[in-house]
Design a protein around this motif. Structure first.
Motif, PDB file in Angstrom:
ATOM      1  N   LEU A  40       0.856  -1.185   0.000  1.00 56.01           N
ATOM      2  CA  LEU A  40       0.000   0.000   0.000  1.00 56.01           C
ATOM      3  C   LEU A  40       0.893   1.237   0.000  1.00 56.01           C
ATOM      4  N   LEU A  41       0.948   1.927  -1.114  1.00 54.51           N
ATOM      5  CA  LEU A  41       1.840   3.072  -1.244  1.00 54.51           C
ATOM      6  C   LEU A  41       1.142   4.392  -0.929  1.00 54.51           C
ATOM      7  N   ASP A  42      -0.190   4.387  -0.957  1.00 55.22           N
ATOM      8  CA  ASP A  42      -0.959   5.568  -0.573  1.00 55.22           C
ATOM      9  C   ASP A  42      -2.277   5.058  -0.005  1.00 55.22           C
ATOM     10  N   ASN A  43      -3.242   5.940   0.200  1.00 48.07           N
ATOM     11  CA  ASN A  43      -4.483   5.483   0.832  1.00 48.07           C
ATOM     12  C   ASN A  43      -5.538   5.031  -0.176  1.00 48.07           C
ATOM     13  N   ASN A  44      -5.119   4.695  -1.393  1.00 44.61           N
ATOM     14  CA  ASN A  44      -6.036   4.167  -2.393  1.00 44.61           C
ATOM     15  C   ASN A  44      -6.203   2.658  -2.186  1.00 44.61           C
ATOM     16  N   VAL A  45      -6.963   2.293  -1.177  1.00 46.56           N
ATOM     17  CA  VAL A  45      -7.126   0.893  -0.810  1.00 46.56           C
ATOM     18  C   VAL A  45      -7.855   0.114  -1.895  1.00 46.56           C
ATOM     19  N   ASP A  46      -8.806   0.746  -2.558  1.00 42.85           N
ATOM     20  CA  ASP A  46      -9.643   0.042  -3.527  1.00 42.85           C
ATOM     21  C   ASP A  46      -8.826  -0.626  -4.630  1.00 42.85           C
ATOM     22  N   SER A  47      -7.671  -0.055  -4.962  1.00 41.53           N
ATOM     23  CA  SER A  47      -6.861  -0.626  -6.032  1.00 41.53           C
ATOM     24  C   SER A  47      -6.261  -1.964  -5.638  1.00 41.53           C
ATOM     25  N   ASP A  91       2.334   7.928   7.031  1.00 40.56           N
ATOM     26  CA  ASP A  91       2.522   8.850   5.906  1.00 40.56           C
ATOM     27  C   ASP A  91       2.112  10.283   6.221  1.00 40.56           C
ATOM     28  N   THR A  92       1.044  10.467   7.005  1.00 39.10           N
ATOM     29  CA  THR A  92       0.556  11.819   7.289  1.00 39.10           C
ATOM     30  C   THR A  92       1.507  12.605   8.197  1.00 39.10           C
ATOM     31  N   LEU A  93       2.435  11.913   8.855  1.00 41.13           N
ATOM     32  CA  LEU A  93       3.452  12.576   9.686  1.00 41.13           C
ATOM     33  C   LEU A  93       4.819  12.503   9.009  1.00 41.13           C
ATOM     34  N   ARG A  94       4.810  12.337   7.690  1.00 40.73           N
ATOM     35  CA  ARG A  94       6.025  12.261   6.872  1.00 40.73           C
ATOM     36  C   ARG A  94       6.951  11.150   7.374  1.00 40.73           C
ATOM     37  N   TYR A  95       6.336  10.094   7.890  1.00 39.39           N
ATOM     38  CA  TYR A  95       7.055   8.907   8.375  1.00 39.39           C
ATOM     39  C   TYR A  95       8.056   9.242   9.486  1.00 39.39           C
ATOM     40  N   HIS A  96       7.674  10.217  10.298  1.00 38.09           N
ATOM     41  CA  HIS A  96       8.463  10.549  11.486  1.00 38.09           C
ATOM     42  C   HIS A  96       7.607  10.353  12.729  1.00 38.09           C
ATOM     43  N   LEU A  97       8.209   9.860  13.788  1.00 31.26           N
ATOM     44  CA  LEU A  97       7.516   9.718  15.064  1.00 31.26           C
ATOM     45  C   LEU A  97       7.498  11.076  15.750  1.00 31.26           C
ATOM     46  N   PRO A  98       6.322  11.642  16.033  1.00 28.98           N
ATOM     47  CA  PRO A  98       6.282  13.008  16.558  1.00 28.98           C
ATOM     48  C   PRO A  98       6.850  13.154  17.969  1.00 28.98           C
ATOM     49  N   TYR A  99       6.684  12.130  18.809  1.00 24.93           N
ATOM     50  CA  TYR A  99       7.290  12.177  20.135  1.00 24.93           C
ATOM     51  C   TYR A  99       7.429  10.751  20.670  1.00 24.93           C
ATOM     52  N   ARG A 100       8.419  10.542  21.519  1.00 24.21           N
ATOM     53  CA  ARG A 100       8.827   9.206  21.948  1.00 24.21           C
ATOM     54  C   ARG A 100       7.743   8.473  22.718  1.00 24.21           C
ATOM     55  N   ARG A 101       6.938   9.187  23.483  1.00 25.71           N
ATOM     56  CA  ARG A 101       5.944   8.552  24.347  1.00 25.71           C
ATOM     57  C   ARG A 101       4.608   8.298  23.642  1.00 25.71           C
ATOM     58  N   LEU A 102       4.585   8.454  22.344  1.00 26.18           N
ATOM     59  CA  LEU A 102       3.374   8.191  21.580  1.00 26.18           C
ATOM     60  C   LEU A 102       2.979   6.719  21.699  1.00 26.18           C
ATOM     61  N   PHE A 103       1.696   6.466  21.978  1.00 27.35           N
ATOM     62  CA  PHE A 103       1.199   5.089  22.085  1.00 27.35           C
ATOM     63  C   PHE A 103      -0.226   5.030  21.547  1.00 27.35           C
ATOM     64  N   GLY A 104      -0.427   5.653  20.384  1.00 26.02           N
ATOM     65  CA  GLY A 104      -1.766   5.717  19.818  1.00 26.02           C
ATOM     66  C   GLY A 104      -1.838   5.067  18.454  1.00 26.02           C
ATOM     67  N   GLY A 105      -3.043   5.057  17.891  1.00 26.99           N
ATOM     68  CA  GLY A 105      -3.250   4.562  16.543  1.00 26.99           C
ATOM     69  C   GLY A 105      -3.467   3.070  16.467  1.00 26.99           C
ATOM     70  N   ALA A 106      -2.431   2.306  16.788  1.00 25.76           N
ATOM     71  CA  ALA A 106      -2.512   0.850  16.789  1.00 25.76           C
ATOM     72  C   ALA A 106      -1.481   0.328  17.783  1.00 25.76           C
ATOM     73  N   VAL A 122       9.550  -1.510   8.486  1.00 27.69           N
ATOM     74  CA  VAL A 122       8.546  -2.567   8.608  1.00 27.69           C
ATOM     75  C   VAL A 122       7.242  -2.009   9.168  1.00 27.69           C
ATOM     76  N   ALA A 123       7.347  -1.186  10.198  1.00 27.05           N
ATOM     77  CA  ALA A 123       6.166  -0.688  10.911  1.00 27.05           C
ATOM     78  C   ALA A 123       5.703   0.641  10.337  1.00 27.05           C
ATOM     79  N   SER A 124       5.451   0.661   9.035  1.00 26.68           N
ATOM     80  CA  SER A 124       4.982   1.873   8.371  1.00 26.68           C
ATOM     81  C   SER A 124       3.504   1.725   8.001  1.00 26.68           C
ATOM     82  N   TYR A 125       2.791   2.840   8.041  1.00 32.03           N
ATOM     83  CA  TYR A 125       1.342   2.850   7.830  1.00 32.03           C
ATOM     84  C   TYR A 125       0.935   3.986   6.921  1.00 32.03           C
ATOM     85  N   VAL A 126      -0.242   3.835   6.334  1.00 30.45           N
ATOM     86  CA  VAL A 126      -0.913   4.966   5.708  1.00 30.45           C
ATOM     87  C   VAL A 126      -2.196   5.236   6.484  1.00 30.45           C
TER      88      VAL A 126
END
Length: 263
Positions: free
Chosen positions: A15-22, A147-162, A208-212
């Motif tokens: 998945l290279l972008d959020n076009n899941v239908d493809s 992808d929406t954070l330009r593949y950067h972790l915004p802060y070390r203590r982040l524990f959200g999303g998944a 490995v742990a990359s998301y869109v």
């Protein structure tokens, strides 16, 4: 036993972008023998992992359809024994993501055994098959890059999303807080809980742990969330032990187990 690394994994960024239908192949999806309730397990070996994906939900039907049609083949390729559980909050009060996670945990254990729980937002999709949806020796923040954070972790203590947590660890921290109505800070509160019981948070390599993230309108953070986060640090009774809710309806649908709850 199934092999530690499934032979069906595809070593590509599917998945290279959020076009899941493809990427959605309905025939492949329906030929995987997914049972009612969104339950599947391999037929040619015994899975090493028994996983429950808990999805908090309200008014995101398109995202839910995209999530289900993408994630089922993804999980099947990993040879997991799993169930997808969608916990929908009834209208009337502000959305409480963390409390829905607690409810999903409790109600899932009434249906079947699961030793690993993955608490997952409906708008996040993993890009790499080798991001195995199983638990580790410590709680795992599933995405190291989005992808929406330009593949950067915004802060070390982040524990959200998944996030992935063993059943025993989730009970040890008394689950998520039930107090965070609206959006924001409940994941930071969970990070505090994990530290307080002597556990630590791990992440896989960002390659490995990359998301869109699926496109959606922005949600404003709830006012007073940081004050509530600070006040909640010493409240050990808030969580699974104080959980209160009502199940209004439940069904085993073709691709997921659904609960409608008031809380």
């Amino acid at each position: 036993m199934c092999p530690v690394v499934s032979p069906y994994l595809q070593n590509t960024l599917r998945l290279l972008d959020n076009n899941v239908d493809s990427l959605v192949d309905e025939e492949i999806l329906m030929n995987n023998d997914i049972q009612a309730g969104g339950v599947w397990e391999p037929s040619d070996c015994n899975s090493r992992y028994h996983v429950a994906l808990i999805i908090p939900y309200r008014n995101r039907s398109q995202h839910l359809q995209q999530f289900l049609t993408y994630m089922h083949p993804f999980l099947v390729r990993q040879q997991l024994k799993y169930r997808i559980v969608v916990v929908e909050q009834a209208e009337g009060v502000a959305f409480n993501r963390a409390k829905l996670f607690n409810i999903g945990f409790v109600e899932t254990l009434k249906l079947s055994k699961a030793d690993c729980f993955i608490f997952h937002d409906v708008d996040l999709l993993p890009q790499n098959d080798y991001n195995i949806y199983a638990c580790t020796h410590h709680p795992r923040h599933m995405y190291s890059a989005v992808d929406t954070l330009r593949y950067h972790l915004p802060y070390r203590r982040l524990f959200g999303g998944a996030v992935a947590m063993q059943q025993v660890h989730f009970k040890k921290v008394n689950g998520f807080s039930n107090k965070f109505y609206g959006w924001g800070a409940e994941d930071d509160d969970m990070y505090n809980r994990i530290e307080q019981v002597g556990l630590s948070v791990i992440r896989f390599d960002p390659r490995v742990a990359s998301y869109v993230m699926l496109s959606h309108s922005s949600v404003w953070r709830t006012e007073g969330r940081l004050e509530k986060l600070q006040d909640n640090k010493d409240d050990s009774e808030d969580g699974l032990s104080s959980l209160s809710y009502h199940v209004l309806d439940k069904k085993e649908r073709s691709l997921y187990t659904w609960f409608l709850v008031s809380c």
